[in-house]
Every structure is written in structure tokens, then in C-alpha cells.
Scaffold this motif. Structure first.
Motif, PDB file in Angstrom:
ATOM      1  N   LEU A   1      -9.915   9.413   2.880  1.00  0.00           N
ATOM      2  CA  LEU A   1     -10.214   8.163   3.584  1.00  0.00           C
ATOM      3  C   LEU A   1      -9.054   7.169   3.457  1.00  0.00           C
ATOM      4  CD1 LEU A   1     -13.982   7.660   2.728  1.00  0.00           C
ATOM      5  CD2 LEU A   1     -12.990   8.390   4.904  1.00  0.00           C
ATOM      6  N   THR A   2      -8.421   7.129   2.313  1.00  0.00           N
ATOM      7  CA  THR A   2      -7.269   6.231   2.121  1.00  0.00           C
ATOM      8  C   THR A   2      -6.115   6.629   3.032  1.00  0.00           C
ATOM      9  OG1 THR A   2      -7.925   5.930  -0.182  1.00  0.00           O
ATOM     10  CG2 THR A   2      -5.690   5.269   0.406  1.00  0.00           C
TER      11      THR A   2
ATOM     12  N   LEU B   1      -6.299   8.369   5.764  1.00  0.00           N
ATOM     13  CA  LEU B   1      -6.731   8.150   7.146  1.00  0.00           C
ATOM     14  C   LEU B   1      -6.603   6.682   7.533  1.00  0.00           C
ATOM     15  CD1 LEU B   1      -7.917   9.832   9.483  1.00  0.00           C
ATOM     16  CD2 LEU B   1     -10.169   9.124   8.713  1.00  0.00           C
ATOM     17  N   SER B   2      -7.008   5.781   6.651  1.00  0.00           N
ATOM     18  CA  SER B   2      -6.895   4.348   6.952  1.00  0.00           C
ATOM     19  C   SER B   2      -5.435   3.908   7.034  1.00  0.00           C
ATOM     20  CB  SER B   2      -7.660   3.519   5.924  1.00  0.00           C
ATOM     21  OG  SER B   2      -7.083   3.693   4.668  1.00  0.00           O
TER      22      SER B   2
ATOM     23  N   THR C   1      -1.698   1.234  14.560  1.00  0.00           N
ATOM     24  CA  THR C   1      -1.954  -0.083  15.176  1.00  0.00           C
ATOM     25  C   THR C   1      -0.713  -0.992  15.064  1.00  0.00           C
ATOM     26  OG1 THR C   1      -2.953  -0.841  13.142  1.00  0.00           O
ATOM     27  CG2 THR C   1      -4.441  -0.025  14.836  1.00  0.00           C
TER      28      THR C   1
ATOM     29  N   PHE D   1      -4.154   5.055  10.386  1.00  0.00           N
ATOM     30  CA  PHE D   1      -4.717   4.185  11.430  1.00  0.00           C
ATOM     31  C   PHE D   1      -3.989   2.849  11.472  1.00  0.00           C
ATOM     32  CE2 PHE D   1      -7.788   0.880  12.662  1.00  0.00           C
ATOM     33  CZ  PHE D   1      -8.034   1.283  13.979  1.00  0.00           C
ATOM     34  N   LEU D   2      -3.725   2.269  10.310  1.00  0.00           N
ATOM     35  CA  LEU D   2      -3.018   0.992  10.250  1.00  0.00           C
ATOM     36  C   LEU D   2      -1.582   1.122  10.752  1.00  0.00           C
ATOM     37  CD1 LEU D   2      -4.328  -0.409   6.869  1.00  0.00           C
ATOM     38  CD2 LEU D   2      -4.880  -1.228   9.154  1.00  0.00           C
TER      39      LEU D   2
ATOM     40  N   SER E   1       0.830  -1.214   0.000  1.00  0.00           N
ATOM     41  CA  SER E   1       0.000   0.000   0.000  1.00  0.00           C
ATOM     42  C   SER E   1       0.857   1.255   0.000  1.00  0.00           C
ATOM     43  CB  SER E   1      -0.968  -0.015   1.184  1.00  0.00           C
ATOM     44  OG  SER E   1      -0.245  -0.028   2.393  1.00  0.00           O
TER      45      SER E   1
END
Length: 141
Positions: free
Chosen positions: A123-124, A126-127, A134, A130-131, A7
Motif C-alpha cells: 500500500l505504501t 502504491l500510494s 499526480t 500514485f502521488l 517519503s
């Protein structure tokens, strides 16, 4: 972890679209969008034709007729008529103009399309953030 690398590479390798480059090129030189015309000249050459014929009579006379590219000579000698007909060569020139567009310019995106694109990018990102958070929490703990 592999998906994270994939990604990240996907995000890094995306670049400007061809539409963006075309818009920049038009800003630098607006003449590239004008229609151009290609001229094709077709030439046909007709070879000269000469015909000779003979008729027999008993008088002396010569008649020459010239019209456009045709020349006819009637020559009477004693009982013979000599007919010489000659058509000069001709050149037929036909010019054809074919208009064509050098570049077809696609109009800009609508506001709705741009908004959808920015929301998807947001959104991409942001995700991905977030990943990353984590993954970092799991590796540091």
C-alpha cells in the motif's frame, strides 16, 4: 514537494532488521546460540596461627600431637610445661559456575504478521506511485 523528498528518503534509508542479520549469523555459525558458562574462582587464604602457653610442674617429657593442620607440642622441663600449638595456613577455594546465554534468539514472525507487513509495504509503494503520477501530470501539463 518536500513531503515527496522526505517519503522517498524514508523509503531509501530503511534497511534490514537486526532479526534478519541474526538469522543470517545463525545460519553461518549455529554455535553462537549455545549456552555458555562463566567460572568464577574465589580464593580465601587463612593465615597460620601459633599459640604458646606455659604451665609449671616437676617432670621431664615431650608430647607432640599432629592432626590435620594442627600441631600441638607439650614439653615438660623440670617444673615448667611449654605448650606450643600451631595451625598451618589454609586455602579455601570455591568455584561457582554461572550459566548465561550469549545471544537470545527471538522466533520468526507468524504468517499473519508477515502478511500484514507485506500488505503495508504494498500500500505504501502504491500510494507513492500514485502521488508521483499526480505530481508528474501537474508539472507536465
Amino acid at each position: 514537494m518536500k513531503w515527496l523528498v522526505k517519503s522517498t528518503l524514508l523509503l531509501l534509508l530503511t534497511s534490514c532488521s537486526a532479526q534478519w542479520h541474526l538469522k543470517k549469523a545463525v545460519q553461518k555459525d549455529p554455535l553462537i546460540l549455545e549456552k555458555d558458562t562463566m567460572v568464577v574462582t574465589d580464593t580465601v587464604v587463612v593465615q597460620p596461627v601459633a599459640i604458646t602457653d606455659t604451665v609449671t610442674l616437676k617432670q621431664h617429657d615431650t608430647i607432640t600431637i599432629v592432626k590435620d593442620k594442627l600441631k600441638v607440642s607439650l614439653i615438660k622441663v623440670n617444673d615448667t610445661i611449654i605448650i606450643n600449638a600451631e595451625c598451618a595456613s589454609d586455602t579455601i577455594v570455591r568455584t561457582i559456575e554461572i550459566p548465561y546465554e550469549k545471544i537470545v534468539y527471538v522466533p520468526q514472525q507468524t504468517f499473519k504478521q508477515r502478511l500484514e507487513k507485506y500488505i503495508l509495504m504494498f500500500l505504501t509503494i502504491l500510494s507513492v506511485i500514485f502521488l508521483l503520477i499526480t505530481v508528474l501530470k501537474k508539472t507536465l501539463l
